[in-house]
Design a protein around this motif. Structure first.
Motif, short mmCIF file in Angstrom:
data_model
loop_
_atom_site.label_atom_id
_atom_site.label_comp_id
_atom_site.label_asym_id
_atom_site.label_seq_id
_atom_site.Cartn_x
_atom_site.Cartn_y
_atom_site.Cartn_z
N ASN A 64 0.84 -1.20 0.00
CA ASN A 64 0.00 0.00 0.00
C ASN A 64 0.87 1.24 0.00
OD1 ASN A 64 -2.63 -1.03 -0.05
ND2 ASN A 64 -2.66 -1.37 2.16
N PHE A 65 0.61 2.13 -0.94
CA PHE A 65 1.30 3.42 -0.95
C PHE A 65 1.03 4.16 0.36
CE2 PHE A 65 0.95 3.15 -5.75
CZ PHE A 65 2.31 3.07 -5.97
N ARG A 66 1.86 5.14 0.64
CA ARG A 66 1.72 5.94 1.87
C ARG A 66 0.29 6.48 2.02
NH1 ARG A 66 6.21 10.30 1.19
NH2 ARG A 66 7.37 8.37 0.76
N GLY A 67 -0.23 6.37 3.24
CA GLY A 67 -1.56 6.85 3.53
C GLY A 67 -2.69 5.89 3.20
N VAL A 68 -2.34 4.70 2.69
CA VAL A 68 -3.36 3.70 2.32
C VAL A 68 -3.27 2.52 3.28
CG1 VAL A 68 -4.15 2.12 0.52
CG2 VAL A 68 -3.24 4.37 -0.11
N GLY A 69 -4.42 2.06 3.75
CA GLY A 69 -4.43 0.92 4.66
C GLY A 69 -3.63 1.23 5.92
N ARG A 70 -2.70 0.35 6.25
CA ARG A 70 -1.86 0.54 7.43
C ARG A 70 -0.54 1.23 7.11
NH1 ARG A 70 -0.84 -4.66 10.61
NH2 ARG A 70 -0.88 -5.70 8.58
N SER A 71 -0.36 1.67 5.86
CA SER A 71 0.84 2.42 5.50
C SER A 71 0.73 3.85 6.01
CB SER A 71 1.06 2.42 3.99
OG SER A 71 1.38 1.12 3.52
N GLN A 72 1.79 4.34 6.64
CA GLN A 72 1.78 5.68 7.19
C GLN A 72 2.11 6.72 6.13
OE1 GLN A 72 4.61 4.88 10.42
NE2 GLN A 72 2.95 5.12 11.90
N GLY A 73 1.88 7.98 6.48
CA GLY A 73 2.16 9.08 5.57
C GLY A 73 0.91 9.59 4.89
N GLN A 74 1.10 10.52 3.96
CA GLN A 74 0.01 11.13 3.22
C GLN A 74 0.31 11.10 1.73
OE1 GLN A 74 -0.26 15.08 4.92
NE2 GLN A 74 -1.71 14.40 6.50
N PHE A 75 -0.75 11.10 0.94
CA PHE A 75 -0.61 11.10 -0.52
C PHE A 75 0.20 12.30 -0.98
CE2 PHE A 75 -2.40 12.33 -4.74
CZ PHE A 75 -1.95 11.23 -5.45
N GLU A 76 1.14 12.07 -1.91
CA GLU A 76 2.03 13.13 -2.37
C GLU A 76 2.05 13.26 -3.89
OE1 GLU A 76 5.90 13.28 -0.60
OE2 GLU A 76 5.15 12.88 1.40
N SER A 77 0.94 12.94 -4.53
CA SER A 77 0.75 13.20 -5.96
C SER A 77 1.79 12.53 -6.86
CB SER A 77 0.72 14.70 -6.23
OG SER A 77 -0.31 15.33 -5.49
#
Length: 222
Positions: A64-77
């Motif tokens: 999962n990319f960052r911010g998806v599911g249990r992956s941390q962070g935020q979407f960065e385009s």
């Protein structure tokens, strides 16, 4: 298949991993569709690509990319997501130090990230890019494309239309000896509803032919 957590550049990355049967098994990284459109590594197309590589004896990972599911962070385009993909590929290479081949695959937004990763990592031998949204993202960075691969889409795709992809590929060059193949799944929309088996069969045929050719080259037969 193991559920794993990788310490990534924006925090933990949630992933699924299947180890290949040999010490030098080829490796494959599979990238999912747009996080802001509900994309996750549990998407049916992403899982189908994962299973395809697994069935061919690859060590394969999806995450999962960052911010998806249990992956941390935020979407960065795309910038942060490309960083995630590069980091996970590094992690995979630490698990299999001398993989026979290295492939990347992606669906929609993931295909766009896949193609960008390809340009940055010379160890990548091939790619499967499913429905890259060429109407949203410029593909001219593939200049020259350093490895052969397949770009496939559905002929009823309203999000990543075949016409947009063909138009984008007119600006793309490839290195000598490399070929970007194109194919279309008849009757398929962007989500491959009722056409997922057709997509998988088409990708499998391309992958099998590519691996057969690579093995013959490795053995000096061609």
């Amino acid at each position: 298949m193991a559920e794993i957590i990788i310490p990534g550049p924006a925090g933990r990355i949630e992933a699924r991993y299947t180890e290949g049967p040999e010490e030098n098994s080829p490796i494959a990284l599979v990238l999912h569709t747009h996080p802001k459109a509900g994309g996750t590594m549990q998407d049916p197309v992403t899982i189908s690509l994962y299973n395809l590589f697994e069935s061919r004896g690859f060590s394969v990972m999806r995450f999962n990319f960052r911010g998806v599911g249990r992956s941390q962070g935020q979407f960065e385009s795309g910038v942060g997501e490309l960083s995630d993909a590069a980091y996970v590929l590094d992690y995979m290479e630490s698990l299999t130090e001398t993989p026979r081949y290295c492939w990347v695959a992606g669906y929609s937004f993931g295909a766009w990230i896949c193609l960008q990763l390809l340009m940055r990592r010379p160890e990548i031998d091939g790619f499967l890019a499913v429905s890259p949204p060429a109407n949203h993202y410029d593909l001219s960075f593939l200049a020259p494309c350093p490895a052969s691969g397949l770009i496939v889409s559905g002929d009823n795709d309203k999000i990543a239309s075949p016409q947009d992809i063909e138009r984008a590929l007119t600006k793309v060059r490839v290195q000598k000896g490399e070929v970007i193949s194109r194919d279309v799944v008849p009757g398929a929309n962007h989500f491959y509803q009722n056409k997922l088996d057709d997509l998988t069969e088409l990708c499998a045929k391309y992958l099998d032919n590519s691996l057969m050719k690579a093995e013959r080259e490795r053995l000096g037969e061609i």
